[in-house]
Motif scaffolding. Structure first.
Motif, PDB file in Angstrom:
ATOM      1  N   VAL A 133       0.849  -1.191   0.000  1.00 15.39           N
ATOM      2  CA  VAL A 133       0.000   0.000   0.000  1.00 15.39           C
ATOM      3  C   VAL A 133       0.885   1.241   0.000  1.00 15.39           C
ATOM      4  O   VAL A 133       2.090   1.165   0.244  1.00 15.39           O
ATOM      5  CB  VAL A 133      -0.959   0.043   1.214  1.00 15.39           C
ATOM      6  CG1 VAL A 133      -1.826  -1.202   1.277  1.00 15.39           C
ATOM      7  CG2 VAL A 133      -0.196   0.224   2.524  1.00 15.39           C
ATOM      8  N   GLY A 134       0.255   2.388  -0.262  1.00 11.97           N
ATOM      9  CA  GLY A 134       0.935   3.667  -0.170  1.00 11.97           C
ATOM     10  C   GLY A 134       0.001   4.669   0.482  1.00 11.97           C
ATOM     11  O   GLY A 134      -1.134   4.323   0.842  1.00 11.97           O
ATOM     12  N   PRO A 135       0.421   5.917   0.630  1.00 10.45           N
ATOM     13  CA  PRO A 135      -0.470   6.930   1.189  1.00 10.45           C
ATOM     14  C   PRO A 135      -1.704   7.131   0.302  1.00 10.45           C
ATOM     15  O   PRO A 135      -1.653   6.872  -0.907  1.00 10.45           O
ATOM     16  CB  PRO A 135       0.396   8.196   1.200  1.00 10.45           C
ATOM     17  CG  PRO A 135       1.795   7.712   1.102  1.00 10.45           C
ATOM     18  CD  PRO A 135       1.748   6.455   0.297  1.00 10.45           C
ATOM     19  N   ALA A 136      -2.793   7.570   0.889  1.00  6.91           N
ATOM     20  CA  ALA A 136      -4.016   7.817   0.123  1.00  6.91           C
ATOM     21  C   ALA A 136      -3.767   8.869  -0.949  1.00  6.91           C
ATOM     22  O   ALA A 136      -3.013   9.824  -0.745  1.00  6.91           O
ATOM     23  CB  ALA A 136      -5.127   8.281   1.053  1.00  6.91           C
ATOM     24  N   GLY A 137      -4.401   8.684  -2.107  1.00  4.01           N
ATOM     25  CA  GLY A 137      -4.332   9.695  -3.164  1.00  4.01           C
ATOM     26  C   GLY A 137      -3.261   9.467  -4.208  1.00  4.01           C
ATOM     27  O   GLY A 137      -2.964  10.368  -5.003  1.00  4.01           O
ATOM     28  N   MET A 138      -2.676   8.277  -4.277  1.00  3.91           N
ATOM     29  CA  MET A 138      -1.675   8.001  -5.307  1.00  3.91           C
ATOM     30  C   MET A 138      -2.305   8.027  -6.693  1.00  3.91           C
ATOM     31  O   MET A 138      -3.462   7.626  -6.865  1.00  3.91           O
ATOM     32  CB  MET A 138      -1.026   6.636  -5.067  1.00  3.91           C
ATOM     33  CG  MET A 138      -0.011   6.612  -3.948  1.00  3.91           C
ATOM     34  SD  MET A 138       0.672   4.946  -3.645  1.00  3.91           S
ATOM     35  CE  MET A 138       1.397   4.573  -5.252  1.00  3.91           C
ATOM     36  N   ALA A 139      -1.560   8.503  -7.669  1.00  2.00           N
ATOM     37  CA  ALA A 139      -2.054   8.558  -9.055  1.00  2.00           C
ATOM     38  C   ALA A 139      -2.329   7.157  -9.575  1.00  2.00           C
ATOM     39  O   ALA A 139      -1.545   6.228  -9.345  1.00  2.00           O
ATOM     40  CB  ALA A 139      -1.025   9.259  -9.940  1.00  2.00           C
ATOM     41  N   SER A 140      -3.432   7.004 -10.266  1.00  2.00           N
ATOM     42  CA  SER A 140      -3.859   5.671 -10.721  1.00  2.00           C
ATOM     43  C   SER A 140      -2.848   5.039 -11.674  1.00  2.00           C
ATOM     44  O   SER A 140      -2.683   3.809 -11.666  1.00  2.00           O
ATOM     45  CB  SER A 140      -5.231   5.760 -11.396  1.00  2.00           C
ATOM     46  OG  SER A 140      -5.179   6.623 -12.516  1.00  2.00           O
ATOM     47  N   ASP A 141      -2.161   5.841 -12.484  1.00  2.55           N
ATOM     48  CA  ASP A 141      -1.208   5.242 -13.420  1.00  2.55           C
ATOM     49  C   ASP A 141       0.035   4.712 -12.702  1.00  2.55           C
ATOM     50  O   ASP A 141       0.605   3.685 -13.081  1.00  2.55           O
ATOM     51  CB  ASP A 141      -0.821   6.227 -14.540  1.00  2.55           C
ATOM     52  CG  ASP A 141      -0.280   7.552 -14.036  1.00  2.55           C
ATOM     53  OD1 ASP A 141      -0.409   7.823 -12.822  1.00  2.55           O
ATOM     54  OD2 ASP A 141       0.273   8.315 -14.845  1.00  2.55           O
ATOM     55  N   VAL A 142       0.440   5.372 -11.613  1.00  2.00           N
ATOM     56  CA  VAL A 142       1.557   4.882 -10.814  1.00  2.00           C
ATOM     57  C   VAL A 142       1.151   3.610 -10.070  1.00  2.00           C
ATOM     58  O   VAL A 142       1.910   2.647 -10.001  1.00  2.00           O
ATOM     59  CB  VAL A 142       2.054   5.961  -9.831  1.00  2.00           C
ATOM     60  CG1 VAL A 142       3.103   5.386  -8.871  1.00  2.00           C
ATOM     61  CG2 VAL A 142       2.643   7.142 -10.596  1.00  2.00           C
ATOM     62  N   VAL A 143      -0.068   3.613  -9.533  1.00  2.00           N
ATOM     63  CA  VAL A 143      -0.592   2.421  -8.856  1.00  2.00           C
ATOM     64  C   VAL A 143      -0.607   1.239  -9.821  1.00  2.00           C
ATOM     65  O   VAL A 143      -0.187   0.125  -9.480  1.00  2.00           O
ATOM     66  CB  VAL A 143      -2.013   2.672  -8.306  1.00  2.00           C
ATOM     67  CG1 VAL A 143      -2.631   1.372  -7.785  1.00  2.00           C
ATOM     68  CG2 VAL A 143      -1.973   3.709  -7.199  1.00  2.00           C
ATOM     69  N   LYS A 144      -1.079   1.485 -11.029  1.00  2.00           N
ATOM     70  CA  LYS A 144      -1.155   0.419 -12.024  1.00  2.00           C
ATOM     71  C   LYS A 144       0.230  -0.122 -12.359  1.00  2.00           C
ATOM     72  O   LYS A 144       0.428  -1.342 -12.478  1.00  2.00           O
ATOM     73  CB  LYS A 144      -1.840   0.944 -13.287  1.00  2.00           C
ATOM     74  CG  LYS A 144      -2.119  -0.125 -14.329  1.00  2.00           C
ATOM     75  CD  LYS A 144      -2.902   0.439 -15.504  1.00  2.00           C
ATOM     76  CE  LYS A 144      -3.179  -0.646 -16.542  1.00  2.00           C
ATOM     77  NZ  LYS A 144      -3.931  -0.119 -17.698  1.00  2.00           N
ATOM     78  N   LYS A 145       1.211   0.763 -12.483  1.00  2.00           N
ATOM     79  CA  LYS A 145       2.562   0.326 -12.817  1.00  2.00           C
ATOM     80  C   LYS A 145       3.161  -0.500 -11.674  1.00  2.00           C
ATOM     81  O   LYS A 145       3.780  -1.547 -11.910  1.00  2.00           O
ATOM     82  CB  LYS A 145       3.450   1.537 -13.113  1.00  2.00           C
ATOM     83  CG  LYS A 145       4.842   1.160 -13.629  1.00  2.00           C
ATOM     84  CD  LYS A 145       5.589   2.368 -14.153  1.00  2.00           C
ATOM     85  CE  LYS A 145       6.908   1.951 -14.806  1.00  2.00           C
ATOM     86  NZ  LYS A 145       7.629   3.102 -15.387  1.00  2.00           N
TER      87      LYS A 145
END
Length: 316
Positions: free
Chosen positions: A248-260
């Motif tokens: 997991v990461g902090p709330a609000g991460m960019a969706s494209d970074v999450v996907k990568k």
């Protein structure tokens, strides 16, 4: 106007095609040498290669993961601080502790599931319990007499055995210890009768013949324990025992970074060498998406939160 344009270029977000452009910090909620640390370092090494960057493990043990989770929740959601969370941090702590300085679901971006940990239910040789049926019969014949050890009040080794007992209608007496190691030794010595403990912790004692293995968790018998039945085979009504890790990461991460990053974790879990290493620690890859692991955390928060409330456990 020109200055504004230049400023805008300088502060524009880094998109997934650029990510990472600096080292990623992977926060692990346990100290060096722990199971979580071994898993975190294995994951960090693979992510660094797969993402063509650098991933640094930052161990932050303390307060059953609350310290590490609190730090990560306050970081920038840019993907450069991530966290190897667990079921206890995501689904237990908010119900156990009087004050938890993070919201387990809303203060984090769920990136990807990682692995499930296997558990064993074991009995001391002096208990006279030879198998699961013996355990159930003895518990029903003498309510409150059989004792079970745990690594501490509210620990997974405590809650899992309580869940098994309640779902089977058994009355067992809980004996908490300061850590799973001393608890396991109490079963070996015959000081206590039973324990539900991670397989990687109990297996050496089982293979040495110092404890009796009654059952193992999971959907498939581990090859090194093919003769030990699954809990689901013996007690179909008892839910699976969750021992999972997730990134997991902090709330609000960019969706494209999450996907990568999610794609990188999936590649980690599909790699045969990584699977072999995880399996040696009795950790089993969890396929699935960020949405699925967040939904699982929420669902298990309800299940275990209800049990914690029933048991009236409150920790400072």
């Amino acid at each position: 106007m020109a200055l504004a344009a230049i400023s805008g270029l300088a502060t524009r977000p880094v998109f997934a095609q650029d990510f990472p452009t600096k080292p990623i910090r992977l926060v692990v909620p346990q100290g060096p040498g722990s199971g979580a640390d071994a898993t975190g370092r294995q994951l960090a090494e693979f992510l660094a290669r797969h993402l063509n960057g650098s991933v640094v493990v930052d161990n932050k043990p303390g307060a059953n993961g609350i310290l590490a989770a609190s730090v990560v929740a306050k970081e920038k959601p840019d993907g450069y601080t991530v966290f190897l969370t667990s079921v206890s941090i995501a689904s237990f702590n908010q119900h156990l502790y009087k004050k938890v300085p993070y919201d387990a679901l809303n203060d984090f971006t769920y990136i990807a599931p990682v692995a499930d940990a296997s558990f064993m239910v074991i009995a001391s040789k002096s208990s006279g319990i030879k198998n699961w049926a013996d355990f159930v019969v003895k518990a029903k014949q003498s309510p409150g007499k059989l004792t079970f050890a745990s690594g501490g009040l509210g620990n997974s080794t405590h809650l899992y055995m309580e869940k098994i007992a309640r779902d089977l209608g058994l009355d067992l007496r809980h004996i908490p210890y300061k850590g799973s190691g001393p608890a396991l030794l109490s079963v070996v010595s015959g000081e206590t009768d039973l324990m539900c403990v991670t397989t990687v912790t109990a297996l050496p004692q089982y293979e040495a013949g110092t404890v009796i293995a009654l059952a193992q968790s999971g959907d498939k018998r581990a090859s090194r324990m093919a003769d030990i039945p699954l809990i689901k085979e013996l007690a179909p009504g008892v839910p699976a025992l969750p021992g999972w890790y997730a990134l997991v990461g902090p709330a609000g991460m960019a969706s494209d970074v999450v996907k990568k990053m999610s794609s990188a974790v999936s590649a980690f879990l599909e790699d045969e060498q990584n699977k072999k290493k995880l399996n040696e620690q009795f950790l089993f890859p969890i396929p699935g998406s960020s949405e699925q692991i967040k939904a699982r955390a929420a669902q298990e928060s309800k299940v275990w939160g209800d049990l914690i409330k029933t048991l009236n456990i409150t920790l400072d």
